[in-house]
Scaffold this active site. Structure first.
Site, PDB file in Angstrom:
ATOM      1  N   ARG A  33       5.416  11.064  43.172  1.00  0.00           N
ATOM      2  CA  ARG A  33       6.498  12.007  43.475  1.00  0.00           C
ATOM      3  C   ARG A  33       6.405  12.592  44.885  1.00  0.00           C
ATOM      4  NH1 ARG A  33       9.725  13.143  39.259  1.00  0.00           N
ATOM      5  NH2 ARG A  33       8.919  12.985  37.133  1.00  0.00           N
ATOM      6  N   LYS A  80      17.743   5.510  39.116  1.00  0.00           N
ATOM      7  CA  LYS A  80      16.827   5.513  37.972  1.00  0.00           C
ATOM      8  C   LYS A  80      16.658   6.919  37.440  1.00  0.00           C
ATOM      9  CE  LYS A  80      13.397   7.392  38.295  1.00  0.00           C
ATOM     10  NZ  LYS A  80      12.209   8.206  38.553  1.00  0.00           N
ATOM     11  N   ASP A 138      15.868  13.227  43.276  1.00  0.00           N
ATOM     12  CA  ASP A 138      14.939  13.625  44.343  1.00  0.00           C
ATOM     13  C   ASP A 138      14.490  12.411  45.158  1.00  0.00           C
ATOM     14  OD1 ASP A 138      14.949  16.345  43.801  1.00  0.00           O
ATOM     15  OD2 ASP A 138      13.399  16.160  42.281  1.00  0.00           O
TER      16      ASP A 138
HETATM   17  P1  FBP Z   1      12.727  11.516  37.202  1.00  0.00           P
HETATM   18  O1  FBP Z   1      13.844  12.482  37.463  1.00  0.00           O
HETATM   19  O2  FBP Z   1      11.843  11.298  38.357  1.00  0.00           O
HETATM   20  O3  FBP Z   1      13.245  10.234  36.629  1.00  0.00           O
HETATM   21  O4  FBP Z   1      11.781  12.132  36.072  1.00  0.00           O
HETATM   22  C1  FBP Z   1      12.334  12.690  34.942  1.00  0.00           C
HETATM   23  C2  FBP Z   1      11.300  13.159  33.954  1.00  0.00           C
HETATM   24  O5  FBP Z   1      11.038  12.168  32.981  1.00  0.00           O
HETATM   25  C3  FBP Z   1      11.783  14.468  33.314  1.00  0.00           C
HETATM   26  O6  FBP Z   1      12.534  14.231  32.161  1.00  0.00           O
HETATM   27  C4  FBP Z   1      10.502  15.224  33.088  1.00  0.00           C
HETATM   28  O7  FBP Z   1      10.699  16.608  33.150  1.00  0.00           O
HETATM   29  C5  FBP Z   1       9.641  14.783  34.226  1.00  0.00           C
HETATM   30  O8  FBP Z   1      10.053  13.485  34.571  1.00  0.00           O
HETATM   31  C6  FBP Z   1       8.186  14.768  33.885  1.00  0.00           C
HETATM   32  O9  FBP Z   1       7.462  14.452  35.025  1.00  0.00           O
HETATM   33  P2  FBP Z   1       5.992  13.927  35.056  1.00  0.00           P
HETATM   34  O10 FBP Z   1       6.045  12.470  34.734  1.00  0.00           O
HETATM   35  O11 FBP Z   1       5.589  14.147  36.470  1.00  0.00           O
HETATM   36  O12 FBP Z   1       5.211  14.692  34.042  1.00  0.00           O
END
Ligand code: FBP
Length: 559
Positions: free
Chosen positions: A146, A203, A177
């Site tokens: 990220r 995605k 993002d």
């Molecule tokens: P993206 O927006 O990057 O696709 O991620 C979404 C998500 O799956 C959310 O639903 C959740 O809050 C978050 O990722 C969890 O993030 P992590 O994998 O960093 O715990």
């Protein structure tokens, strides 16, 4: 010892479908340009920040009888953000298109997300590697991350890494993002005459990267079907044992598309929609009363069981908590470099926060249980988002509903038994084998991303539309990333970001829930979807989500 599951062996053989406009071959395409575009909001600021990539037209591809040779190109690809089923197929589609265009082309995969392009961590893809991952879930082919791309130093490093590898095109597969990263990088490369194009791919299981041009982000189809299967199983368990209330938190950081879709697929007793909570300005107390009243009424009917779906992002949509979190974010940004705060114990931290927040926010913060306060103080992700997946809203609600029911019992307004189980479904769905829909859609998005590069475009999101129709009728093209942007406050500062699509309360999907929820609350109209089917009749293998079906049908009626 077995190396692959029987399903994986069969799935590796699946050939994803392409829209007929792309199926004629990557060197047989023509491009049509639409009108110039503008940002969704804050146009002047976005244009100022994206002087070189702003206002480009939407484009679509058609098959052409002219075969255009393709010069040799090296491309890099990044998987970014949370996992979503189908990411491997985006890479497979990109790889196949690139090799079809010119067998000498090379595809590099940056490791561990956007940091890979900065640190020069990469692999070169071979057919053997790609073939081992076709139609599989997960992002493990190169990993994800990220990291936010925004500083001059990061861009300079990325440029150097691309130059060293002879890369002239980068594909970033990510959510809002990550595609904001793509837009920033595209702009910087043009501004600095780097000769490197950047293309994004939509995605996220959250389903909130969508608009007029992007019907759905990939992964939503498979993830919601996976959660619906699990919830269907729990519904049947609850209906068999008749002794538990199951509170299920469902992923979706902000928008409630996942919760709404799963509700339509399974018809549970209670479904909270964050966007509705915000619109109706519901307080935490009102939400608790709403749930407790349904529990009590069902108890009067002799039903001491049920299922409640809680959206992951709920807490940020309850107006009093939203305001508190927004100010808390600023306070935490201010305290970021304060080492004494970082090392302080919880009580000292709570006291510091209480003193820095205004009286109203401070009272809200204080009213929350310690566990939730601790979770709210956890680090934001690199994009400044509260990590809502770590906030146990389902437990908070169980505790508060339980207290409310005890009060109602004392007042003679409740005479049931409340025994609750909590669940959180999120990670369970993000790496499932992609459904046929996601396998085809992702492959097409990747193939199409290379087509956009071939036509010299940059700062575009790969788009494949008309998704309710059979794949052969899908429409491939590209949408300028700046078209989806607006300014939002992150880490205490206004920044350009892709606007999230929230659930529309006057939209066709929410309407179905609204019209049925009273009946679903009390009459147990549960549906048990079962698991995703990959082989068999089209009536079970090729079903799309209710969201896509209803939204596309509404668009057709509007035309
Ligand atoms: P993206 O927006 O990057 O696709 O991620 C979404 C998500 O799956 C959310 O639903 C959740 O809050 C978050 O990722 C969890 O993030 P992590 O994998 O960093 O715990």
């Amino acid at each position: 010892m077995k190396e692959l599951s029987s399903l994986q062996i069969e799935r590796l053989k699946y050939q994803p479908k392409l829209p007929s406009s792309l199926a004629g071959g990557i060197n047989n395409l023509s491009l049509t340009e639409g009108n110039k575009t503008k940002a969704v909001k804050d146009c002047e600021q976005i244009e100022e920040l994206f002087k070189n990539t702003y206002g480009k037209p939407v484009v679509t591809f058609k098959t052409s009888s002219v075969n255009e040779a393709s010069p040799k190109r090296n491309i890099g690809v990044i998987l970014s953000g949370g996992q979503a089923p189908g990411g491997h197929n985006v890479i497979a589609g990109l790889y196949d298109a690139l090799k079809q265009a010119n067998p000498e082309n090379k595809l590099y995969g940056f490791l561990g997300g956007p940091s890979g392009i900065i640190d020069g961590e990469y692999i070169e893809f071979t057919s053997e590697k790609i073939n081992a991952y076709r139609n599989t879930g997960g992002f493990d082919i190169i990993g994800s991350g990220r990291t936010k791309l925004e500083t001059e130093e990061q861009f300079q490093k990325a440029l150097q890494v691309c130059k060293n590898l002879g890369i002239t095109g980068v594909v970033i597969i990510g959510g809002d993002d990550s595609n904001t990263n793509a837009a920033m990088l595209a702009e910087w490369f043009v501004k600095n005459n780097a000769g490197i194009q950047v293309i994004g791919c939509p995605k996220t299981i959250d389903g909130d990267l969508k608009n007029e041009q992007i019907e759905i982000s990939f992964g939503f189809d498979t993830a919601t079907k996976t959660y619906a299967e699990l919830i269907g199983n729990i519904l049947r368990d609850a209906n068999s044992a008749k002794k538990y209330w199951h509170f299920i938190k469902l992923m979706g950081r902000s928008a409630t598309h996942v919760g709404l879709e799963v509700a339509l697929q399974t018809q549970p007793n209670i479904t909270l929609i964050s966007e509705e909570v915000e619109e109706k300005k519901m307080s935490l107390k009102q939400i608790v009363d709403y749930i407790a009243n349904i529990v009590a009424k069902r108890a009067d009917m002799g039903k001491n069981f049920g299922i409640a779906l809680i959206p992951e992002g709920l807490i940020e949509f309850i107006p009093e908590i939203k305001s508190m979190i927004s100010n808390l974010n600023d306070v935490l940004a201010e305290l970021e470099t304060d080492s004494s705060f970082k090392s302080a114990d919880d009580n000292t931290k709570f006291e510091t926060i209480k003193n820095k927040l205004n009286a109203q926010d401070s009272a809200v913060f204080n009213s929350l249980p310690v566990l939730i306060k601790q979770q709210l103080l956890m680090d934001r992700d690199p994009h400044g988002n509260v990590q809502v997946s770590k906030i146990e809203t389902e437990k908070l609600l169980i505790e508060m509903v339980s207290t409310k029911l005890a009060e109602m019992k004392k007042a003679g307004k409740y005479n049931g038994k409340f025994s609750a189980q909590c669940h959180f479904f999120g990670y369970e769905g993000r790496c499932a084998f992609p459904s046929n829909f996601d396998a085809d859609y992702c492959y097409s998005l990747g193939y199409n991303a290379f087509a956009l590069i071939k036509f010299g475009l940059t700062g575009y999101l790969s788009s494949v539309k008309n998704l309710s129709a059979p794949a052969s009728e899908w429409v491939a093209g590209g949408v300028p990333l700046t078209m989806m942007m607006n300014m939002e406050k992150r880490h205490g500062q206004f920044k350009p970001v892709i606007k999230k699509a929230l659930v529309e309360l006057n939209g066709p999907v929410f309407k179905v829930l609204e019209e049925n929820r009273e009946v679903w609350a009390f009459e147990d109209k549960y549906i048990f979807p079962g698991s995703i089917q990959y082989f068999g009749p089209s009536s079970v293998c090729d079903i799309t989500t209710e969201t896509l079906k209803l939204e596309n049908a509404a668009k057709l009626t509007a035309v």
